[in-house]
Design a protein around this motif. Structure first.
Motif, mmCIF file in Angstrom:
data_model
loop_
_atom_site.group_PDB
_atom_site.id
_atom_site.type_symbol
_atom_site.label_atom_id
_atom_site.label_comp_id
_atom_site.label_asym_id
_atom_site.label_seq_id
_atom_site.Cartn_x
_atom_site.Cartn_y
_atom_site.Cartn_z
ATOM 1 N N LYS A 293 28.997 -47.612 -4.755
ATOM 2 C CA LYS A 293 29.830 -46.559 -3.962
ATOM 3 C C LYS A 293 29.481 -45.275 -5.066
ATOM 4 C CE LYS A 293 34.477 -47.729 -6.822
ATOM 5 N NZ LYS A 293 34.464 -46.828 -7.057
ATOM 6 N N ASP A 294 29.481 -44.827 -5.887
ATOM 7 C CA ASP A 294 29.549 -43.846 -6.820
ATOM 8 C C ASP A 294 28.300 -42.836 -6.406
ATOM 9 O OD1 ASP A 294 30.923 -44.783 -8.469
ATOM 10 O OD2 ASP A 294 29.844 -45.767 -9.239
ATOM 11 N N VAL A 295 26.980 -43.791 -5.316
ATOM 12 C CA VAL A 295 25.893 -42.394 -5.306
ATOM 13 C C VAL A 295 26.504 -41.313 -4.997
ATOM 14 C CG1 VAL A 295 24.088 -42.353 -3.535
ATOM 15 C CG2 VAL A 295 24.121 -44.491 -4.610
ATOM 16 N N GLN A 296 27.873 -40.935 -3.650
ATOM 17 C CA GLN A 296 27.573 -39.477 -3.573
ATOM 18 C C GLN A 296 28.786 -38.563 -4.955
ATOM 19 O OE1 GLN A 296 27.539 -38.246 -0.460
ATOM 20 N NE2 GLN A 296 28.291 -35.889 -1.034
ATOM 21 N N TYR A 299 25.477 -37.669 -6.333
ATOM 22 C CA TYR A 299 24.772 -36.656 -6.202
ATOM 23 C C TYR A 299 25.539 -35.330 -5.921
ATOM 24 C CZ TYR A 299 23.028 -33.958 -1.362
ATOM 25 O OH TYR A 299 22.366 -32.937 -1.239
ATOM 26 N N ASN A 300 26.435 -35.612 -5.628
ATOM 27 C CA ASN A 300 27.559 -34.203 -6.092
ATOM 28 C C ASN A 300 27.571 -33.237 -6.506
ATOM 29 O OD1 ASN A 300 28.223 -34.238 -3.549
ATOM 30 N ND2 ASN A 300 30.824 -35.136 -3.598
ATOM 31 N N ARG A 303 23.954 -32.131 -8.283
ATOM 32 C CA ARG A 303 23.301 -31.382 -7.492
ATOM 33 C C ARG A 303 23.597 -29.612 -8.070
ATOM 34 N NH1 ARG A 303 25.130 -30.876 -1.727
ATOM 35 N NH2 ARG A 303 27.370 -30.855 -2.304
ATOM 36 N N THR A 315 17.616 -36.635 -3.848
ATOM 37 C CA THR A 315 17.843 -36.934 -3.247
ATOM 38 C C THR A 315 18.996 -37.957 -3.476
ATOM 39 O OG1 THR A 315 16.147 -38.559 -2.315
ATOM 40 C CG2 THR A 315 15.988 -35.837 -1.278
ATOM 41 N N ARG A 316 19.630 -38.420 -2.235
ATOM 42 C CA ARG A 316 20.769 -40.102 -2.176
ATOM 43 C C ARG A 316 20.049 -40.177 -2.468
ATOM 44 N NH1 ARG A 316 23.449 -36.530 1.379
ATOM 45 N NH2 ARG A 316 25.383 -35.006 1.015
ATOM 46 N N GLU A 320 19.880 -42.980 -4.925
ATOM 47 C CA GLU A 320 20.985 -44.638 -4.406
ATOM 48 C C GLU A 320 19.823 -45.907 -4.598
ATOM 49 O OE1 GLU A 320 22.129 -45.112 -0.257
ATOM 50 O OE2 GLU A 320 22.148 -47.479 -0.284
#
Ligand SMILES: CC(C)(COP(=O)(O)OP(=O)(O)OC[C@H]1O[C@@H](n2cnc3c(N)ncnc32)[C@H](O)[C@@H]1OP(=O)(O)O)[C@@H](O)C(=O)NCCC(=O)NCCS
Length: 434
Positions: A293-296, A299-300, A303, A315-316, A320
């Motif tokens: 659940k921490d992927v986003q 990613y943020n 980035r 990439t996401r 992941e």
């Protein structure tokens, strides 16, 4: 710049702040105000901050001190008091003045709370017992917290009424006793299972060796008090001790803050690397392996690093897939930093990468702690060497984290091919682990 514009919560952090709304909903914060903060010109702003917390459905219990007012009354009346802060002996004339000081402070609090439309109640929900005679000294009318009427507290809190507690507390026979407000706040925080115990003081935070510290693990503070008590400002020692007591009894955080600073309370709560001192359980408890659940969030933050070419874009999907390599630095459920350690097949070398700290939190020691954590983890996994490839943080790794300049030969063969192919010309840094 006007005072309002100087407040350090930026509109851009609104998303971060809103995140706390569900997190703290119905949580209890015990906020203790020193008498000098009630007398300070910033006091109305403190009450406004408390109104904001109330509007976010955080349940507040207020405790006030009277040391400042008692000193003032004692000087004005030329009455020598036996103790100003409720931790020594309380003789009859001191109790009389303390009761008067208490009424003055309670009244001022009542005015300000009413002005801010905060419903409050001063109650007998706390019962005290006298300290008695300790090592031959009769403590007179000094008291300690004996029992809380939890039912009364819960009834008030459920009805959104803020309990306001004073340091003159009755015993079971209705006798007035002077209780130290630091102790009162800590005891109430423990028994109400509060999420935070917050001391608002006329100090920048907990002063250790002359400097306010930003955060300190409770064990470090305990060791300091046991072995080098003189390093802590004596005026803050009681707060430090009761904060330790609260943490020992499972209150997750205690804060010592400057109540004279505009917006300080909100800054500390919503920007944890903020204003005063946070006393917390254990440093590395803030770093944990990443979950799916921490992927986003990862990613943020990475980035932004990729935009400045400090990090390789990921990439996401790539994050992941490699989520097991990542760990994150978390402050109250908010991810503010990440890093990853990657193993190579048939190699005793691991690579530390994707080290990134949210720019709002840079320069607070977060990056170094993540690197220390990576080193511990790599050692646990039997690695003999940790490598890092950096385009912009060379000095961070060498000067602050003990890495040395390496060469292409330090990389495992498969990583050498990638290094040549990607053309980033990163500096190769190595840390021997054995
Ligand atoms: C590099 C980075 C991870 C450091 O994190 P941080 O939490 O700001 O660093 P710390 O607060 O732990 O700093 C420790 C020390 O390193 C120094 N430092 C921090 N960033 C630095 C940088 N980019 N270059 C040189 N020194 C740096 C600090 O001044 C501090 O020095 P001090 O102990 O003498 O005061 C962070 O700035 C960042 O995310 N940068 C962008 C991404 C990046 O470059 N990542 C590395 C590539 S893998």
């Amino acid at each position: 710049m006007n005072e309002e514009a100087d407040i350090s919560i930026k509109p851009t952090d609104l998303r971060g702040i809103l995140k706390y709304v569900p997190q703290f909903r119905n949580h209890i914060f015990v906020i203790a105000l020193d008498g000098s903060i009630v007398a300070d010109e910033n006091f109305p702003n403190v009450i406004t901050d408390i109104a904001v917390l109330r509007s976010l459905n955080i349940k507040i219990v207020l405790v006030h001190g009277i040391g400042y007012q008692l000193r003032w009354l004692s000087e004005e009346r030329s009455v020598e008091v036996s103790d100003l802060y409720g931790s020594g002996t309380t003789d009859e004339k001191t109790l009389k003045l303390a009761t008067e000081a208490c009424a003055v402070v309670n009244h001022k609090m009542g005015e300000a709370l009413t002005h801010a439309s905060i419903r409050y109640a001063t109650t007998n929900a706390v019962r005290a017992s006298d300290v008695g005679i300790l090592r031959g000294i009769d403590y007179g009318a000094s008291g300690k917290v004996d029992k809380l009427d939890l039912d009364l507290f819960n009834t008030l809190l459920e009805k959104d009424i803020t309990p306001l507690l004073t340091p003159i507390v009755f015993d079971r026979d209705g006798r007035s006793l002077r209780v130290n407000s630091d102790q009162l706040a800590a005891e109430v925080a423990v028994q109400l299972r509060a999420s935070k115990l917050i001391y608002l003081t006329p100090f920048e935070g907990l002063i250790i060796d002359g400097n306010a510290v930003q955060n300190i693990p409770v064990e470090e503070l305990r060791t300091l008090i046991e072995s080098k008590k003189s390093s802590i400002d004596p005026r803050l020692l009681s707060k430090a001790r009761f904060a330790i007591h609260a943490l020992d009894e499972d209150v997750p955080r205690a804060h010592i803050l400057d109540g004279r600073v505009f917006g300080g309370l909100l800054t500390e709560i919503f920007d944890k690397v903020g204003l005063g001192t946070m006393i917390h359980a254990n440093e590395y408890q803030r770093i944990r392996p990443a979950r799916k659940k921490d992927v986003q969030a990862i990613y943020n933050i990475t980035r932004t690093g990729a935009r400045t070419d400090a990090l390789r874009p990921k990439t996401r999907q790539a994050i992941e897939t490699a989520i097991g390599d990542f760990f994150v630095y978390e402050i109250d459920d908010s991810i503010i930093g990440c890093a990853a350690i990657k193993a190579f097949a048939n190699s005793e070398t691991m690579e530390l990468g994707s080290v990134y700290v949210h720019n709002f939190y840079e320069g607070k020691g977060v990056g170094r702690k993540m690197v220390e954590y990576a080193i511990i983890e790599a050692k646990k996994r039997q690695a003999k060497k940790l490598i890092a490839l950096s385009t912009q943080a060379y000095d961070f790794f060498t000067r602050s984290c003990g890495f040395a300049e390496g060469s292409l030969n330090d990389l495992p063969a498969i990583r050498q091919q990638d290094y040549v192919a990607n053309g980033r010309h990163s500096r190769i840094l190595i840390k021997q682990l054995s």
